[in-house]
Design an enzyme around this catalytic site. Structure first.
Site: not given
Length: 355
Positions: A53, A108
């Site tokens: 991220h 994800d």
């Protein structure tokens, strides 16, 4: 922060044990910077081998600059961020990529945020459409992801080249990564120019560079029994073009095909000769790839004699093409070919006037 430190400490101890037993080791790549306080990104900067991220770096330019200098891998998941915390149009991934951070695309929770059996392809396809990435951009991101991954040495060599661990264009294999050498060289030079600028500001400090310099790479090549010149020539030996190669100033290698004309090192298209007609570079010869989908750009040859030989060969080919056109015209219009060429009437010789 304490939890992240304990995770790093446990993995470090486990890796030491597995390494002593001759087994593979683990890397520490936590989810970091998607939400929560800035301290998560700071701890990741100090301890992690890479983070997932990292989109909160957009609000902390100084920390973002540190991630650039250390080239810590950042795997971004735009579709997951879009569903939870950050709209995809506000995602900083394209800015990170163009600024030179070591980023890649990842998934994800694919069962939750994706709709096909190829969730990673969804990430790439949506990123290419929304952020206008061209094929070279996508290939560079994919190359970064292989370098970030935990695959063993042989697998990485198979996918992106035998010298993938070198950061300059020598370590790039365009036939496997589909990333042109000039893109890798640009990233390499920009990074080292930035570190050199910092060292000039603080003359007493010596920064530890995340990317090895050319001199350090030459030492690595020496331990492998290779040289930089040898690597350049090997990169020029592509299937179907076994002739000699031309070394260019700004891109490394250009293959000369069997016709004797230079060919683009990326797409193998015949190059077009261009001579500057004005400005400071007036009279300078260069070659350009005519393929609009190729990013090879302009090529400057280091060997002037070789360039002159290629120019003569171009003129010979043009003359041969003109003769072939004349022969075709004579077959279609035999009367026109049989007609003798018009001769210009001779002008009378001037005479002196008599006295």
């Amino acid at each position: 922060i304490n939890a992240e430190y304990m995770g790093w400490a446990n993995i470090r101890s486990l890796n030491a044990f597995r390494s002593s037993q001759g087994q593979s080791t683990f890397t520490f790549r936590p989810h970091c910077g998607e939400a929560g306080p800035t301290e998560h990104l700071i701890t990741g900067f100090l301890l992690a081998d890479g983070i997932s991220h990292g989109v909160n770096l957009r609000t902390h330019p100084a920390l973002q600059y540190l991630y650039f200098l250390t080239q810590i891998p950042i795997a971004v998941s735009p579709l997951s961020n879009n569903s939870l915390f950050l709209d995809i149009h506000s995602n900083p991934f394209p800015d990170f990529f163009r600024q030179g951070l070591n980023v890649s695309l990842s998934t994800d929770d694919p069962l939750q945020f994706h709709h096909t059996q190829e969730p990673l392809v969804e990430e790439y396809s949506i990123a290419s459409k929304i952020w206008k990435f061209d094929p070279v951009d996508l290939c560079e991101i994919a190359r970064n992801s292989v370098r970030h991954s935990g695959f063993n040495h042989e697998v990485k060599q198979h996918w992106i080249g035998p010298l993938y661990f070198l950061s300059s264009s020598i370590g790039n294999d365009p036939s496997r990564s589909h990333v042109p050498d000039i893109r890798i060289a640009s990233r390499f030079e920009i990074y080292h120019d930035e570190v050199h600028f910092l060292e000039r500001l603080q003359s007493t400090a010596k920064f530890r560079r995340a990317l090895p310099t050319l001199a350090e790479e030459d030492k690595v090549l020496g331990t492998l029994g290779m040289s930089r010149t040898e690597c350049l020539r090997r990169k020029g030996e592509r299937p179907g073009h076994s002739d000699t190669v031309l070394v260019a100033l700004n891109t490394g290698v250009v293959v000369r095909g069997r016709s004797g004309l230079p060919m683009c090192y990326q797409c193998s298209s015949p190059l077009m000769l261009q001579v500057e007609q004005s400005g400071e570079d007036q009279g300078r010869s260069s070659w350009n790839c005519p393929n609009t989908h190729c990013s090879a750009g302009m090529l400057l040859f280091a060997d002037d004699e070789e360039l002159l030989r290629v120019q003569r060969r171009v003129r010979q080919r043009e003359g041969r093409a003109t003769r072939l056109v004349g022969q075709a015209v004579s077959k279609v219009f035999p009367t026109a070919a049989a007609q003798p060429p018009c001769k210009r009437p001779a002008s009378p010789k001037p005479t002196r006037p008599k006295r």
